[in-house]
Design an enzyme around this catalytic site. Structure first.
Site, PDB file in Angstrom:
ATOM      1  N   HIS A 100      50.610  41.116  30.547  1.00  0.00           N
ATOM      2  CA  HIS A 100      51.048  42.044  31.595  1.00  0.00           C
ATOM      3  C   HIS A 100      52.210  41.448  32.379  1.00  0.00           C
ATOM      4  O   HIS A 100      52.312  40.231  32.557  1.00  0.00           O
ATOM      5  CB  HIS A 100      49.889  42.446  32.516  1.00  0.00           C
ATOM      6  CG  HIS A 100      49.317  41.352  33.364  1.00  0.00           C
ATOM      7  ND1 HIS A 100      49.869  40.962  34.568  1.00  0.00           N
ATOM      8  CD2 HIS A 100      48.217  40.571  33.192  1.00  0.00           C
ATOM      9  CE1 HIS A 100      49.143  40.006  35.101  1.00  0.00           C
ATOM     10  NE2 HIS A 100      48.134  39.745  34.280  1.00  0.00           N
ATOM     11  N   HIS A 118      46.744  34.324  41.566  1.00  0.00           N
ATOM     12  CA  HIS A 118      46.788  35.005  42.868  1.00  0.00           C
ATOM     13  C   HIS A 118      46.823  34.032  44.048  1.00  0.00           C
ATOM     14  O   HIS A 118      46.907  34.464  45.193  1.00  0.00           O
ATOM     15  CB  HIS A 118      45.590  35.958  43.047  1.00  0.00           C
ATOM     16  CG  HIS A 118      45.453  36.980  41.971  1.00  0.00           C
ATOM     17  ND1 HIS A 118      44.477  37.951  41.991  1.00  0.00           N
ATOM     18  CD2 HIS A 118      46.148  37.203  40.834  1.00  0.00           C
ATOM     19  CE1 HIS A 118      44.583  38.722  40.915  1.00  0.00           C
ATOM     20  NE2 HIS A 118      45.601  38.263  40.197  1.00  0.00           N
ATOM     21  N   ASP A 161      49.788  33.798  36.496  1.00  0.00           N
ATOM     22  CA  ASP A 161      49.240  35.112  36.150  1.00  0.00           C
ATOM     23  C   ASP A 161      50.341  36.154  36.097  1.00  0.00           C
ATOM     24  O   ASP A 161      50.591  36.838  37.081  1.00  0.00           O
ATOM     25  CB  ASP A 161      48.163  35.486  37.169  1.00  0.00           C
ATOM     26  CG  ASP A 161      47.312  36.647  36.741  1.00  0.00           C
ATOM     27  OD1 ASP A 161      47.377  37.029  35.567  1.00  0.00           O
ATOM     28  OD2 ASP A 161      46.574  37.174  37.588  1.00  0.00           O
ATOM     29  N   GLU A 185      48.521  45.942  35.605  1.00  0.00           N
ATOM     30  CA  GLU A 185      47.259  45.280  35.289  1.00  0.00           C
ATOM     31  C   GLU A 185      46.511  44.863  36.544  1.00  0.00           C
ATOM     32  O   GLU A 185      45.278  44.800  36.551  1.00  0.00           O
ATOM     33  CB  GLU A 185      47.516  44.050  34.400  1.00  0.00           C
ATOM     34  CG  GLU A 185      46.266  43.429  33.792  1.00  0.00           C
ATOM     35  CD  GLU A 185      45.584  42.385  34.680  1.00  0.00           C
ATOM     36  OE1 GLU A 185      44.441  41.996  34.375  1.00  0.00           O
ATOM     37  OE2 GLU A 185      46.199  41.941  35.689  1.00  0.00           O
ATOM     38  N   GLU A 186      47.251  44.562  37.604  1.00  0.00           N
ATOM     39  CA  GLU A 186      46.650  43.985  38.810  1.00  0.00           C
ATOM     40  C   GLU A 186      46.102  45.025  39.778  1.00  0.00           C
ATOM     41  O   GLU A 186      45.733  44.681  40.900  1.00  0.00           O
ATOM     42  CB  GLU A 186      47.681  43.099  39.538  1.00  0.00           C
ATOM     43  CG  GLU A 186      48.212  41.926  38.730  1.00  0.00           C
ATOM     44  CD  GLU A 186      47.187  40.817  38.541  1.00  0.00           C
ATOM     45  OE1 GLU A 186      46.005  41.016  38.926  1.00  0.00           O
ATOM     46  OE2 GLU A 186      47.541  39.765  38.008  1.00  0.00           O
ATOM     47  N   ASP A 215      53.200  42.602  35.566  1.00  0.00           N
ATOM     48  CA  ASP A 215      53.126  42.764  37.022  1.00  0.00           C
ATOM     49  C   ASP A 215      52.432  41.572  37.664  1.00  0.00           C
ATOM     50  O   ASP A 215      51.739  40.791  37.001  1.00  0.00           O
ATOM     51  CB  ASP A 215      52.411  44.065  37.400  1.00  0.00           C
ATOM     52  CG  ASP A 215      50.975  44.127  36.888  1.00  0.00           C
ATOM     53  OD1 ASP A 215      50.728  43.647  35.765  1.00  0.00           O
ATOM     54  OD2 ASP A 215      50.108  44.647  37.618  1.00  0.00           O
ATOM     55  N   GLU A 246      46.460  35.764  29.014  1.00  0.00           N
ATOM     56  CA  GLU A 246      45.939  35.419  30.334  1.00  0.00           C
ATOM     57  C   GLU A 246      45.787  33.905  30.454  1.00  0.00           C
ATOM     58  O   GLU A 246      45.504  33.215  29.470  1.00  0.00           O
ATOM     59  CB  GLU A 246      44.574  36.086  30.548  1.00  0.00           C
ATOM     60  CG  GLU A 246      44.632  37.576  30.809  1.00  0.00           C
ATOM     61  CD  GLU A 246      45.042  37.920  32.236  1.00  0.00           C
ATOM     62  OE1 GLU A 246      45.270  36.993  33.036  1.00  0.00           O
ATOM     63  OE2 GLU A 246      45.142  39.122  32.540  1.00  0.00           O
TER      64      GLU A 246
END
Length: 358
Positions: A70, A333, A100, A130-131, A72, A159
């Site tokens: 992903h 994150h 991430d 995705e987030e 984003d 991931e």
């Protein structure tokens, strides 16, 4: 338009991709750059669905692998542009998205450009949203719009996994457990029934719950049941007539959605329970031939993925899938998100060796 140079190193590509801001809902600039970059390579067929970009080889190989990541990120918090930092003598890239999962995306882009004659056909996917809420997920949207693009024998999701192979993933369920009372003035509380006080047994059951460990195809998944939010109350002088505890259940991939829902309902027998969101996990799938070849090629000892990832989407389609990417998932994150440069290089080497058969 921002240009990406896919002849750069994976480390330099990681810097460039991270510095293109792409918080969820704002991926178009990065999607444009990726589409433009991969369209320059004649061995790739490029398809676009919104801000999801697909590039695939069509060499007539007997087997096909899908490799996805992903594009984003969660919101930036003074952690861009990317910085080069050294911690205890080890080189890191520091900044939002490094873990991430733009380092994984960078590796994928470089290999997509350079592997013109892989041993298997490859479908590369770089997807948006995705987030955020699952209903917005670009991979889910693509599977509805172009299910033919998901044809494959094995899938890898980039991931963060510390450069190791993490098989499958836990499922996740969210439920609202409710109590009801009777409003009254707090000066005459005996007239009412306090719904917040009635929630005490809910919290007691959660505190007493012991996470189970369940072995699935040789990997041991750890479950968890936790309160993640509690709401209730009307005013500072009113006995509340309603209280709601939001509970998150992380369950092993041996359970389906119905079984997970039964567990939660059994724990909270006697209370009103509403299941508001559920996503099944993914079994490891490490017994598949391509999975065994991949694990052997990268020299990994597979471990379970405790969090939910989009490998579950592939598993639901009958495609065994694993997580494999640079970066410590504990730093995803995190405001001090950072990825070791050595892990980026190692994941590139592992994927390159397996896909090229060298």
């Amino acid at each position: 338009m921002t240009a990406l140079e896919l002849t750069s190193s994976s480390v330099d590509l990681t810097r460039a991709i991270c510095d293109i801001h792409s918080e969820s809902g704002d991926e178009t600039t990065l999607a444009d750059a990726i589409a433009s970059a991969v369209s320059a390579y004649d061995h790739l067929e490029v398809i676009r669905d919104g801000d999801t970009i697909v590039a695939r080889t069509n060499l007539g190989r007997a087997r096909r692998v899908v490799i996805a990541g992903h594009i984003d990120t969660v919101p930036i918090n003074r952690n861009l542009p990317v910085e080069d930092r050294e911690i205890d003598g080890e080189a890191f890239l520091w900044g939002r998205g490094t873990v991430d999962m733009k380092a994984g995306v960078a590796v994928q882009l470089k290999l997509a450009a350079e592997l013109t004659e892989p041993g298997v056909d490859i479908t590369w996917m770089w997807y948006d949203h995705e987030e955020v809420d699952s209903s917005l997920n670009g991979l889910g949207r693509l599977s509805r719009n172009r299910p033919d693009l998901f044809e494959g024998d094995f899938a890898i999701l980039g991931e963060p996994s510390n450069g190791e192979v993490e098989g499958g993933c836990n499922g996740t369920l969210r439920a609202l457990v409710r109590t009801a009372g009777v409003r009254a003035h707090s000066a005459r509380s005996w007239i009412g029934e306090n719904a917040i006080h009635k929630a005490a047994p809910i919290l007691a059951r959660l505190a007493e719950y012991r996470a189970r460990e369940i072995e699935v195809e040789g990997l041991v998944y750890r479950e968890g049941l936790n309160a993640v939010r509690i709401t209730g109350g009307v005013a500072g002088n009113v006995i509340p007539d309603a209280c709601e505890v939001e509970v998150n259940y992380r369950f092993a991939p041996s359970r389906d959605a119905a079984a997970a829902a039964r567990v939660v309902n059994d724990v909270f027998t006697g209370f009103e329970v509403e299941i508001v969101d559920i996503a099944e996990g993914a079994r490891p799938g490490l017994d598949a031939e391509l999975a065994r070849e991949f694990v052997d090629a990268v020299g990994a000892t597979p471990t379970p993925k405790y969090g939910w990832t989009d490998v579950a989407r592939f598993s639901a389609l009958g495609i065994p899938a694993v997580n494999y990417g640079p970066g410590d998932p504990h730093l995803a994150h995190h405001d001090e998100e950072r990825v070791p440069v050595a892990q980026i290089d190692a994941v590139e080497r592992g994927l390159r060796a397996w896909l090229s058969g060298s």
